[in-house]
Each structure stands twice: as structure tokens, then as C-alpha cells.
Design a protein around this motif. Structure first.
Motif, short mmCIF file in Angstrom:
data_model
loop_
_atom_site.label_atom_id
_atom_site.label_comp_id
_atom_site.label_asym_id
_atom_site.label_seq_id
_atom_site.Cartn_x
_atom_site.Cartn_y
_atom_site.Cartn_z
N VAL A 43 0.85 -1.18 0.00
CA VAL A 43 0.00 0.00 0.00
C VAL A 43 0.89 1.24 0.00
CG1 VAL A 43 -1.75 1.29 1.27
CG2 VAL A 43 -1.86 -1.22 1.21
N LYS A 44 0.69 2.11 -0.98
CA LYS A 44 1.44 3.37 -1.06
C LYS A 44 0.62 4.51 -0.48
CE LYS A 44 4.28 6.14 -3.90
NZ LYS A 44 5.66 5.94 -4.08
N ASP A 45 -0.68 4.53 -0.77
CA ASP A 45 -1.58 5.49 -0.14
C ASP A 45 -2.96 4.86 -0.03
OD1 ASP A 45 -3.08 5.97 -2.55
OD2 ASP A 45 -1.65 7.48 -3.16
N ILE A 46 -3.78 5.45 0.83
CA ILE A 46 -5.07 4.84 1.14
C ILE A 46 -6.09 5.92 1.43
CG2 ILE A 46 -4.55 4.56 3.60
CD1 ILE A 46 -5.98 1.80 3.36
N SER A 47 -7.32 5.66 1.06
CA SER A 47 -8.42 6.55 1.37
C SER A 47 -9.65 5.69 1.64
CB SER A 47 -8.70 7.52 0.21
OG SER A 47 -9.32 6.84 -0.86
N GLU A 48 -10.74 6.34 2.00
CA GLU A 48 -11.98 5.59 2.25
C GLU A 48 -12.46 4.88 0.99
OE1 GLU A 48 -14.14 5.44 5.01
OE2 GLU A 48 -13.06 6.76 6.36
N ARG A 49 -12.18 5.48 -0.18
CA ARG A 49 -12.68 4.93 -1.44
C ARG A 49 -11.77 3.92 -2.11
NH1 ARG A 49 -13.80 7.41 -6.39
NH2 ARG A 49 -15.43 6.01 -6.95
N VAL B 18 -5.79 -6.76 3.43
CA VAL B 18 -4.90 -5.67 3.82
C VAL B 18 -4.68 -5.76 5.33
CG1 VAL B 18 -4.61 -3.17 3.89
CG2 VAL B 18 -5.85 -4.21 1.99
N ARG B 19 -3.42 -5.78 5.73
CA ARG B 19 -3.08 -5.82 7.15
C ARG B 19 -3.08 -4.40 7.70
NH1 ARG B 19 -0.05 -10.42 9.75
NH2 ARG B 19 -1.72 -11.18 8.47
N VAL B 20 -3.87 -4.18 8.76
CA VAL B 20 -4.02 -2.85 9.37
C VAL B 20 -3.65 -2.95 10.85
CG1 VAL B 20 -5.67 -1.01 9.90
CG2 VAL B 20 -5.88 -2.30 7.77
N PRO B 21 -2.80 -2.05 11.35
CA PRO B 21 -2.45 -2.08 12.78
C PRO B 21 -3.63 -1.60 13.63
CG PRO B 21 -1.06 -0.51 11.58
CD PRO B 21 -2.06 -1.04 10.62
N TYR B 22 -3.70 -2.11 14.86
CA TYR B 22 -4.70 -1.62 15.81
C TYR B 22 -4.31 -0.21 16.23
CZ TYR B 22 -6.94 -6.15 16.47
OH TYR B 22 -7.63 -7.32 16.29
N LEU B 23 -5.29 0.64 16.44
CA LEU B 23 -5.01 2.02 16.86
C LEU B 23 -4.34 2.06 18.23
CD1 LEU B 23 -8.03 4.17 15.70
CD2 LEU B 23 -5.64 4.47 15.13
N GLY B 24 -4.83 1.26 19.17
CA GLY B 24 -4.29 1.29 20.52
C GLY B 24 -2.96 0.58 20.67
N ARG C 45 -11.02 4.73 10.89
CA ARG C 45 -10.39 5.34 12.07
C ARG C 45 -8.93 5.68 11.79
NH1 ARG C 45 -13.06 0.83 14.93
NH2 ARG C 45 -15.08 1.65 15.56
N TRP C 46 -8.20 4.76 11.16
CA TRP C 46 -6.79 5.01 10.84
C TRP C 46 -6.65 6.17 9.88
CZ3 TRP C 46 -2.17 4.64 12.52
CH2 TRP C 46 -1.82 3.62 13.40
N ILE C 47 -7.50 6.21 8.86
CA ILE C 47 -7.41 7.28 7.86
C ILE C 47 -7.67 8.63 8.52
CG2 ILE C 47 -8.56 8.23 5.80
CD1 ILE C 47 -8.89 5.21 4.94
N ARG C 48 -8.67 8.72 9.39
CA ARG C 48 -8.93 9.97 10.10
C ARG C 48 -7.73 10.36 10.96
NH1 ARG C 48 -14.11 7.92 10.20
NH2 ARG C 48 -13.90 6.99 12.25
N ARG C 49 -7.11 9.38 11.60
CA ARG C 49 -5.93 9.68 12.45
C ARG C 49 -4.77 10.18 11.59
NH1 ARG C 49 -3.04 5.90 16.96
NH2 ARG C 49 -1.46 7.40 17.50
N ILE C 50 -4.54 9.56 10.46
CA ILE C 50 -3.46 10.00 9.56
C ILE C 50 -3.74 11.42 9.07
CG2 ILE C 50 -2.42 9.60 7.29
CD1 ILE C 50 -2.91 6.56 7.85
N GLU C 51 -4.98 11.71 8.70
CA GLU C 51 -5.32 13.06 8.22
C GLU C 51 -5.09 14.10 9.31
OE1 GLU C 51 -8.71 11.84 4.95
OE2 GLU C 51 -9.35 12.44 6.95
N LEU C 52 -5.37 13.76 10.56
CA LEU C 52 -5.16 14.69 11.66
C LEU C 52 -3.68 14.94 11.92
CD1 LEU C 52 -7.85 13.48 14.22
CD2 LEU C 52 -7.89 15.57 12.85
N ASP C 53 -2.84 13.93 11.67
CA ASP C 53 -1.40 14.07 11.86
C ASP C 53 -0.75 14.98 10.83
OD1 ASP C 53 -1.50 12.45 14.08
OD2 ASP C 53 -0.77 10.67 13.06
#
Length: 89
Positions: free
Chosen positions: A5-11, A31-37, A80-88
Motif C-alpha cells: 500500500v502506497k496510499d489509502i483513502s476511504e474509497r 490488507v493488514r491494518v495495525p490496531y489504533l491502541g 479510524r486510521w485514515i482519520r488519524r493519519i489526516e489529523l497528523d
């Protein structure tokens, strides 16, 4: 096919691969996604994507895909991850 994965969005996602995939193909993906916590742990999001484009970039292929379907729990966790990345940024 092993994809990164190079970039990701909701779509959809921008992927990179050593080999091409057919344009307009529908692919089953995991797709392997890390847990937020606890980013050391991860879970798999499964679903299907449609290939929007394939382009040669150097020695790799850039592949753009659009989500067709995915499991609801995975969709929510990715959102949740995408929102966190956008906030960063």
C-alpha cells in the motif's frame, strides 16, 4: 500477487507491485491494518477491489484500486486510521 500500500483513502488505495495486474480486473484482497491502541498488533481487512489503472513507474507498477466491498468491521477500523493519519498532517 504481493502488493504494498502506497496510499489509502476511504474509497480506494494506491498500490505498488513487482508485476502488473489486468486493468479493470476485480481482485480479492487482504490488507493488514495495525490496531489504533497497539500498532504492534494488526488485523486483516478482506474484500474486493476493482483495478482503476496500472502504470509502470521505474521498475515497479503503480496500481490504483477502488473498493467494491469489504467487511464492515474492517471498513470501520480503516476509517479510524485514515482519520488519524489526516489529523497528523
Amino acid at each position: 500477487i504481493d502488493l504494498r500500500v502506497k496510499d489509502i483513502s476511504e474509497r480506494g488505495m494506491g498500490l505498488v507491485a513487482a508485476e502488473a495486474v489486468p486493468t479493470a480486473a476485480t481482485l480479492a484482497v487482504r490488507v493488514r491494518v495495525p490496531y489504533l491502541g497497539d500498532p504492534v498488533q494488526s488485523f486483516d481487512v478482506t474484500g474486493t477491489v476493482k483495478v482503476a489503472y496500472v502504470a509502470m513507474r521505474g521498475y515497479e507498477f503503480a496500481i490504483g484500486v477502488i473498493w467494491v466491498e469489504r467487511d464492515e468491521a474492517g471498513r470501520l477500523q480503516m476509517a479510524r486510521w485514515i482519520r488519524r493519519i489526516e489529523l497528523d498532517y
